[in-house]
Every structure is written in structure tokens, then in C-alpha cells.
Design a protein around this motif. Structure first.
Motif, short mmCIF file in Angstrom:
data_model
loop_
_atom_site.label_atom_id
_atom_site.label_comp_id
_atom_site.label_asym_id
_atom_site.label_seq_id
_atom_site.Cartn_x
_atom_site.Cartn_y
_atom_site.Cartn_z
N MET A 54 11.60 -0.83 8.48
CA MET A 54 12.88 -0.39 8.10
C MET A 54 13.10 -0.49 6.40
O MET A 54 14.07 0.02 5.94
N SER A 55 12.24 -1.40 6.09
CA SER A 55 12.47 -1.77 4.55
C SER A 55 12.01 -0.36 3.79
O SER A 55 12.41 -0.38 2.75
N PHE A 56 11.76 0.58 4.55
CA PHE A 56 11.26 1.70 3.72
C PHE A 56 12.52 2.93 3.66
O PHE A 56 12.51 3.78 3.04
N ILE A 57 13.38 2.46 4.51
CA ILE A 57 14.44 3.47 4.54
C ILE A 57 15.88 2.93 4.31
O ILE A 57 16.82 3.06 5.01
N LEU B 139 0.99 -1.38 0.10
CA LEU B 139 0.08 -0.08 0.06
C LEU B 139 0.92 1.07 -0.08
O LEU B 139 0.62 2.35 -0.71
N LEU B 140 1.88 1.37 0.69
CA LEU B 140 2.50 2.49 0.97
C LEU B 140 3.80 2.75 -0.04
O LEU B 140 4.32 3.66 -0.31
N ALA B 141 4.51 1.45 -0.70
CA ALA B 141 5.53 1.47 -1.55
C ALA B 141 5.38 1.86 -3.01
O ALA B 141 5.90 2.32 -3.79
N PHE C 113 12.31 2.96 -3.91
CA PHE C 113 11.49 3.19 -2.93
C PHE C 113 10.24 2.32 -2.77
O PHE C 113 9.95 1.87 -1.75
N LEU C 114 9.94 1.75 -4.12
CA LEU C 114 9.11 0.51 -4.19
C LEU C 114 9.81 -0.64 -4.30
O LEU C 114 9.71 -1.48 -3.15
N ALA C 115 11.04 -0.63 -4.86
CA ALA C 115 11.57 -1.85 -5.10
C ALA C 115 12.31 -2.69 -4.06
O ALA C 115 12.49 -3.76 -3.95
N HIS C 116 12.63 -1.66 -3.11
CA HIS C 116 13.23 -2.39 -1.92
C HIS C 116 12.23 -3.11 -0.97
O HIS C 116 12.18 -4.23 -0.52
N PRO C 117 11.13 -2.10 -0.59
CA PRO C 117 10.02 -3.00 0.15
C PRO C 117 9.53 -4.03 -0.75
O PRO C 117 9.32 -5.28 0.07
N GLU C 118 9.49 -3.84 -2.01
CA GLU C 118 9.09 -5.18 -2.82
C GLU C 118 9.69 -6.49 -2.50
O GLU C 118 9.29 -7.63 -2.47
N VAL C 119 11.11 -6.28 -2.13
CA VAL C 119 11.81 -7.29 -1.73
C VAL C 119 11.27 -8.17 -0.46
O VAL C 119 11.25 -9.51 -0.33
#
Lengths: 586, 272
Positions: free
Chosen positions: A326-329, A228-230, A281-287
Motif C-alpha cells: 500500500m505504501s506505493f499508492i 529497491l522499488l521506490a 513516489f520514493l519518499a512515501h515508501p521511505e516513511v
């Protein structure tokens, strides 16, 4: 119960027997949608895998004609069976895109999330069944757009799954379709994530407090927030790149670009780095979208097959939430080589090291859960167990990439490819296989064949390591990724070049190792051993309280949860498992 | 010892001053990884054997009671903190802040394009001539150098042939004309994206000449190369540049020859 329940019961009264189309195609039943997601995603997973098999031919035998199959390709992709670099790049970009956005995420979230999560919380359906249906069909359209893009002039997108501008903005029409496809896929994920969050908050059955949720539900809950956020920043970025390509804007193009000796007359003033920030910013949370549901599946199966509670359930849940946050930063660790100052660099290195801590905690808890267990080695458990060391390798090899000093040498080499494939392929995909073998009896009423299952496991385990382990060696040697000739142009690749043949042969054997699975899947669906109980694995969670397969509306009684999710081998009990919904004695 | 293993696996010999420290960090991280992995695997295999159903028919509800895992986690955090604060952050600071003074260094510009590395030496005056994208001509003036600018008179340009003197710091101002490329020389343990619209400086000190490396590796064909590390189009795989590390004298001689060639040919097409 919330309004979702009432709405649903009303619907059931009015439309007791939905017709074929409504039942199997435009269904609002979370289980049918889950299965639709599952079938579609498995097909895409297989298709994405085939793309890679083609690439591996070119990497092992650069410039040689592909025998037999090569004839079926057009002159614009493989004239005379010899692959063109443009086509290789298309295969690479589409392999990544399809595996991530059309294969693993829809299977992990769309299929398992949709099918299992509402059952595990005792809900009759998702909170918004029609939005759920819309989510699947948006995904389906996105997939079709991606497939169609192979047939436009210039072929499918060929600028990597990351689509970095300016390269992506100079690319052929396939890139436009990639962006349009992504807009559909992102929309699908956003619709799905809202639905998951509301369902988990609102539709939990009586007594199912948050700390009694099966770990799988927690994993889906955190995953939904990540989606939702990424995703919105990437959706915006995708639209901006579309504008650059179609409307002459310059969000990601600087002034004074000179392509093939010609000055480009774009308005300029943009920066390609902006895209990278929005993308990652998306693709790291995507991991973590890829990995968290896998951890959830593995946790369920380990608890069930060790016949004991998960060790450190609460630490696992808190670690999961912390991981999500943390996955957002940490995103800019994908951009360490773009030219960063010390402060920004130190920040992202530090957050990257910090995020390894909750990952280590979750993995340690799963390892420690095995201690004292009474371990059953059935097929789902074998895949779940193999997940642990494989994900471990994926995680550990992230360390030298997360520290910029060592990343200086390893950035954008095969080391990176080895690293993230260990996380996602023998990691997540093994967990997804485990999930398929585990929940298959619930969905079909039949068990999958154990002999074929074990054959599938052993073959996959050996050959998948044969594919990915040598990548670390090539990466250490400094071989860049995405090289059409596998590194043959470079002196430093010389000593490790021969590994390409070994990796390719392993990849083709890995494909053969999937045959037992495919046979097993279809054979078992129609002729597998019928389960004699609604709870064949003797599990504790609510999905096993339903009839098999669960009917529209799921439960034949209104379950009430009275205990935690993994009450196995409780001292003093005659049975070695106490289901969450089994009333307390006395 | 770890470094020997990594070299055996394929890590190329190091050829820059800071590269030695990179390798020390590389060995350190890989030790941490190896110890954790072997420890976990030892435990894992033991547990699978010890707690299999036929050996242990009744599971234990409590499971592990010791706090050993907590200590392991604390140890991991400490090890990571040491690598981060002791090696990685200070080293990065050295890479991006502690630039040598231009007078002490070889200063060059490199402008990447699909699929070549344009190399720009300022010439004897040490000042780069003016460049303008409008002047770019694919064959005669790939850098768009304004030869009417007095500072540009003695500039030397070149494609894919990077010569550098040994044991003297090099500062490279890196940019790109079209798409994002990435400049890397594996033996130098250096990498930096070349991004259009930006000029990013990097520096390193080559410590082993090409000739010495040929002897060291026992291979007459040894060649330092610039390897493009970022997908930049259909020719990405062949976007190799050639690097020669030589003595200061040999470098000066080479540079003079290049300067003379540029003077006589009248444009920058001498290399064609």
C-alpha cells in the motif's frame, strides 16, 4: 546451503587472518560493516540534531545573536551571531536530509539489518559481501558530499529536504552537491536492498521457513523491497534535476518563468509537479523504510521481555506485507494542495485511510502481546514500550492530514511536523535506542549500564514530548512550517508564539539527556559489565547462538531451526524459553 | 465540545461558509483520535501494572483470547469510512467542482512571486486584460499587464492587499511567476499551492467581516492574512498578504478608489 556459503568458506581458508585495513576498514564481514554503518549513522544523527538545536535558537529568539557559539560562524551564515534566513533554510533542508538519509535509514537498515539479520537467519555472512562493502562506502561518500556542501559558496542546499523545483533549481551550488550526494546515497541503498533480499531468500538455515522468521527479519525483508522499488524513480529525478541545473534542460521548469522581475530564458515546457510525483513516489515508501525496521526491533524486544510469544505473529506478517504494498499508492497525499480533481483526490484519500488499517493491526498486536506477560522493565524494554504510544500519536495525527477536508486547514503547518516527528523521533529513534541497548552485549560482550540507561530514557521521554507536542497546537492555529521567525510575522500565530521558547528549551534539554547515553556507550564498550552467557537476555532467536562477539563466520556449529521464533513460557517446559535452534527433546 | 477544545488550543475562529463543515470534520477526527488514544492508554497502563514481573512471575503462553481487538479494528474502519465517505470526499467535490457562476461571484487572479501576492481585479468590465511575462517590470508592472489591451484598461492591480465583500462567493485563479508558493487564509479554512505554469481556481465565501471579527475576538489588532505555506526562499517567513473582508458597499467604494488611482498614476506603481 547456497553458493554464498561455499564462496565464503573458501575465502576464509585462503585469507585466514585479514590485515588491519581489510578487517576494520574495507571489511566484507557483515558485522564489521554493520558497526561501520552504526557509528557513521550515529555521528550523522547527532550532527543533524545539532543543526536543529541551532534552528531552535532562531525560532525561540528570532533575530537575536546566539551567545558564545554564534561567534564561530562565518559572516555568510550568522554575521555577529545573528542567523540569516538563507542559513536557516540550509539548516532545515540539511536537518531533514541528514536525519532521514544519513541517520535513521543507515542505522535501522545498514547497521541493525546488516549486523542482526544474517545472524538471525543463521547465515555466515550476507549473500554478496563485496557488494555490502560497496554499499557502505557509497553511503560514506554520499555523506561526505553532503558535509562538504556546507562549505561551498551560498552554503548547503536550502530548498527543503524535498527540493521542490523551481526553487531548488534556482538555488546555489549546495543544491548540486545535494543531488550528487543523493545519487551516492540512493546507489548505496539499492546495493544494500538487493543484498538483503537475496540473503533472506537464499541463506536461511535449514528449518527456518518464512513463517519461522523473527519479525525483525520480515521487517528488513519488506523494507528491502521498498528501497529497491521506490528509490530508482528518485535517482532518475535527481539526475533530471541535475540536468536542469547544469545542462540547461527544463524537465521541471515551465515556460515563462519570471524570477526577480527577469524573464528566464530556459526552454520551458516542463512541470514542477512531475518532480513532486517522482519525489513522493520514493519518499512515501521511505516513511515505511524508517518505521518497519523499528517495528521489527520493538517486536523482538517485547517478545523477549514479556517472556511470551508475540500475539498474532501471522497477522503482523501479513499486515507488514500489505503495508509495504500500500505504501506505493498513497504518495500523492503529500500533494493534496497542488490542485487535484475529485477522483484522484478520492483515490489517494481512500488508500491513505486503508493503509492505516494494517498499521493499526501491527500496533494492536504489539499492545496485546503485553497481556499475560511477565514484563521485565530493563532499558531496551522501556524504550520499546515507549515506542508504542509515541508511534500511536504519530499514526493518529496522520488521520486529519490524510483526509483532505481537515488537511485543508492543517496542510504544511506545524501539525505536519509534529505528526511525522512523532513517528520518526520518539517512534523510530526510540526503537533504535532500544535496539542498541538490546544488541550491545552481543556486539561487545559487555552490557550497557542500566542506571545511565534509565536516566537516558526518562530524560529523553519527557523532553522529546516537550519538543513535539506543542507543534500540534501551533499547527491547529495555522502556523506554517519552515518559517524563519517561527511565525512572528503572522497575527494568527500570536497566541501560540510563546510555545516556541518552551519547545526550544525542551530541545536543548533533550540534548543534555543524551549525555548519559554517550557516556554509557563508550564507558560500557571498554569497561561495562561483562556478559557471562552468550545469551544474556535468555532469548530464543539465532543471533544469541553465536559466540560473543560473533567471530568471522558467525557460528561454531551449523544451527538447525526446529520451531517458531518466540517460544517463550511454553506450558510444560522447565525453562521459560525454547531457542529456535535447541533440538526437540526425545 | 471538541471544537471548543480545539479553539482553546489555538484553532482560529472560522470565517467562511464551508469552513464550518471543515471544523465539524476536524472535531470528528479528533474525537476518534482521542477515544482511541485514551482507550489504548488505559489498557496499556493497566497491563504494565498488572503483568509486571514481580506481580506475574509466570507468563501465559496463550495471552489474549478475546476477540475484542477485532471489534475495535472493525469500529476504526467504520469510523474512518464515515469520515471519508460522509465528509471528506463530498466536501472535496464541493470545493473543486461546485464552483459558483462567475456572475454571482467576485472573480480575481492572484499571482504569487518571491515574496509578495499580486492581486488582479478585472475592473467593471469583468474581463481580465491580457498579461505577458515579457511585459513584467518589477516596479511598474509586476503582473505584466498589457495596458493596450482594451480589456485591461479598467483592470485593478495591487500587491498584498486583498479586499473581498462578505457573504459573496469568491473565485480566485491562483498562479505563480517564479517558484511554488501556497495560498492559505487560516480563518477561511482554505489552502492551495500557487504553481508556476499552472492556474488553479479555488473558491470560498467569507462570512465574517474584519470589523465583526475584531469585535468577536475582542482584539482591535485582528487581521486576516494570506499565509504562504510552501517554502519559497529566504523571504518565505514574511510573505504575508493582508485581507480585508468588508460589506459590499465598502468593497465597491474601495475598488472605485483603486481604479481612480490607477487611472491617474498611469502605471501600476501607485501602490509603491
Amino acid at each position: 546451503m547456497s553458493s554464498g556459503h561455499h564462496e565464503h568458506s573458501e575465502q576464509q581458508e585462503h585469507h585466514a587472518e585479514p590485515g588491519f585495513w581489510q578487517k576494520y576498514v574495507f571489511s566484507t564481514d557483515h558485522k564489521v560493516i554493520g558497526l561501520q554503518y552504526g557509528f557513521t549513522a550515529l555521528c550523522f544523527l547527532f550532527f543533524g540534531f545539532l543543526l536543529m538545536l541551532l534552528m531552535r535558537w532562531q525560532l525561540a529568539f528570532p533575530g537575536q545573536a546566539l551567545p558564545v557559539i554564534g561567534k564561530f560562524f562565518s559572516d555568510s551564515s550568522m554575521p555577529g551571531g545573528i542567523m540569516l534566513p538563507e542559513f536557516y533554510n540550509s539548516l532545515g533542508a540539511m536537518h531533514g536530509t541528514i536525519m532521514v538519509f544519513l541517520g535513521v535509514v543507515p542505522l535501522a537498515v545498514g547497521a541493525f539489518g546488516n549486523y542482526v539479520m544474517p545472524l538471525q537467519i543463521g547465515a555466515v555472512d550476507m549473500a554478496f559481501p563485496k557488494i555490502n562493502m560497496a554499499s557502505y562506502w557509497a553511503f560514506f561518500v554520499g555523506g561526505v558530499v553532503m558535509l562538504v556542501s556546507f562549505f561551498v559558496p551560498g552554503g548547503a542546499a536550502n530548498s527543503g529536504w524535498t527540493s521542490y523545483p523551481p526553487l531548488a533549481e534556482l538555488a546555489t551550488t549546495g543544491q548540486t552537491l545535494w543531488l550528487l550526494g543523493m545519487v551516492f546515497l540512493i546507489t548505496s541503498s539499492l546495493l544494500g536492498s538487493v543484498n538483503f533480499i537475496v540473503t533472506i531468500i537464499q541463506l536461511r538455515v535449514k528449518g527456518l521457513s518464512f513463517m519461522r522468521l523473527p519479525f525483525f527479519v520480515w521487517a528488513q525483508f519488506v523494507t528491502a523491497f521498498l528501497l529497491l522499488l521506490a528509490f530508482p524513480p528518485l535517482e532518475a529525478a535527481g539526475v533530471l534535476q541535475l540536468m536542469d541545473r547544469l545542462a540547461g534542460s527544463s524537465f521541471f521548469l515551465p515556460s515563462g518563468l519570471v524570477v526577480s522581475g527577469q524573464l528566464m530564458h530556459n526552454s520551458g515546457g516542463g512541470t514542477p509537479i512531475l518532480w513532486q510525483h517522482l519525489f513522493w513516489f520514493l519518499a512515501h515508501p521511505e516513511v515505511y523504510v524508517l518505521i518497519l525496521p523499528a517495528l521489527g526491533i520493538v517486536a523482538e524486544i517485547i517478545a523477549n521481555n514479556t517472556r511470551k510469544p508475540l500475539w498474532g505473529y501471522k497477522s503482523m506478517v501479513y499486515s507488514l506485507i500489505f503495508l509495504g504494498f500500500m505504501s506505493f499508492i498513497v504518495w500523492a497525499h503529500h500533494m493534496f494542495m497542488t490542485g487535484m480533481g475529485t477522483v484522484i483526490n478520492a483515490f489517494f484519500q481512500t488508500t491513505t485511510m486503508i493503509i492505516s488499517v494494517p498499521s493499526v493491526i501491527v500496533l494492536s498486536c504489539l499492545f496485546l502481546s503485553l497481556w499475560g506477560g511477565s514484563i521485565r522493565f530493563n532499558t531496551p524494554m522501556l524504550f520499546a514500550l515507549a515506542f508504542l504510544p509515541m508511534f500511536g500519536i504519530g499514526g493518529l495525527t496522520g488521520l486529519p492530514l490524510g483526509l483532505t477536508t481537515t488537511d485543508l486547514h492543517l496542510h504544511d503547518t506545524y501539525y505536519v511536523i509534529g505528526h511525522f516527528h512523532y513517528v520518526v523521533a520518539p517512534g523510530t529513534i526510540f526503537a533504535l535506542f532500544a535496539g542498541i541497548y538490546y544488541w550491545f552485549p552481543k556486539a561487545t560482550g559487555r552490557k550497557m549500564n542500566e542506571v545511565l540507561g534509565k536516566l537516558h530514557f526518562i530524560g529523553s521521554f519527557i523532553f522529546i514530548n516537550g519538543v513535539f507536542m506543542p507543534m500540534f497546537i501551533q499547527g491547529l492555529a495555522g502556523v506554517s512550517r519552515r518559517l524563519f521567525d517561527g511565525g512572528a510575522s503572522y497575527y494568527h500565530a500570536g497566541p501560540v508564539l510563546k510555545l516556541n521558547v518552551m519547545m526550544s528549551v525542551s530541545a536543548w534539554c533533550l540534548a543534555l539527556a543524551q549525555l548519559p547515553f554517550i557516556i554509557n556507550f563508550f564507558y560500557s564498550m571498554f569497561a561495562g559489565e561483562k556478559v557471562t552467557s552468550d545469551n544474556p537476555w535468555q532469548s530464543t532467536t539465532l543471533e544469541w547462538a553465536t559466540p560473543t562477539p560473533p567471530p568471522h563466520g558467525n557460528f561454531t556449529f551449523t544451527p538447525e531451526v526446529v520451531r517458531g521464533p518466540y517460544e517463550y513460557s511454553v506450558p510444560g517446559e522447565s525453562s521459560d524459553f525454547l531457542p529456535q535452534y535447541q533440538p526437540v527433546k526425545g | 465540545m471538541m471544537l471548543e477544545w480545539l479553539h482553546k488550543l489555538g484553532l482560529p475562529p472560522v470565517a467562511s461558509v464551508h469552513g464550518v463543515a471543515v471544523d465539524v470534520a476536524q472535531a470528528g477526527v479528533h474525537w476518534l483520535m482521542l477515544v482511541l488514544f485514551v482507550g489504548w492508554m488505559g489498557y496499556f497502563i493497566f497491563v504494565l501494572f498488572r503483568f509486571r514481573r514481580s506481580r506475574n512471575p509466570q507468563a501465559n503462553y496463550q495471552g489474549v483470547k478475546s476477540h475484542f481487538s477485532t471489534y475495535v479494528e472493525v469500529a476504526v474502519v467504520v469510523a474512518e469510512a464515515v469520515l471519508l465517505l460522509g465528509f471528506s470526499i463530498p466536501m472535496w467535490r464541493q470545493r473543486v467542482e461546485a464552483f459558483p457562476s462567475a456572475s454571482q461571484a467576485t472573480v480575481i487572479r492572484i499571482v504569487a512571486e518571491q515574496f509578495a501576492w499580486n492581486i488582479h481585479y478585472p475592473g467593471p468590465d469583468g474581463i481580465f486584460g491580457r498579461t505577458d511575462p515579457k511585459l513584467i517590470d518589477l516596479t511598474s508592472n509586476p503582473l505584466g499587464l498589457d495596458r493596450n489591451d482594451p480589456n485591461a484598461m479598467d483592470d485593478i492591480t495591487n500587491v498584498n492587499q486583498l479586499h473581498l465583500p462578505v457573504n459573496k462567493p469568491v473565485i480566485i485563479h491562483l498562479s505563480s511567476k517564479d517558484v511554488i508558493h501556497s495560498f492559505g487564509i487560516p480563518q477561511m479554512r482554505i489552502k492551495q499551492d500557487a504553481i508556476p505554469g499552472m492556474s488553479v481556481p479555488i473558491w470560498f465565501t467569507p462570512s465574517v467581516t474584519s470589523e465583526e471579527m475584531k469585535k468577536k475576538t475582542n482584539d482591535d489588532k485582528f487581521q486576516y492574512q494570506i499565509a504562504c505555506a510552501q517554502l519559497c526562499g529566504l523571504g518565505h517567513y514574511r510573505m504575508a498578504g493582508y485581507v480585508t473582508i468588508e460589506s459590499q458597499e465598502a468593497f465597491d467604494t474601495w475598488l472605485d478608489e483603486q481604479g481612480a488611482k490607477a487611472q491617474t498614476s498611469g502605471d501600476d506603481a501607485f501602490w509603491l
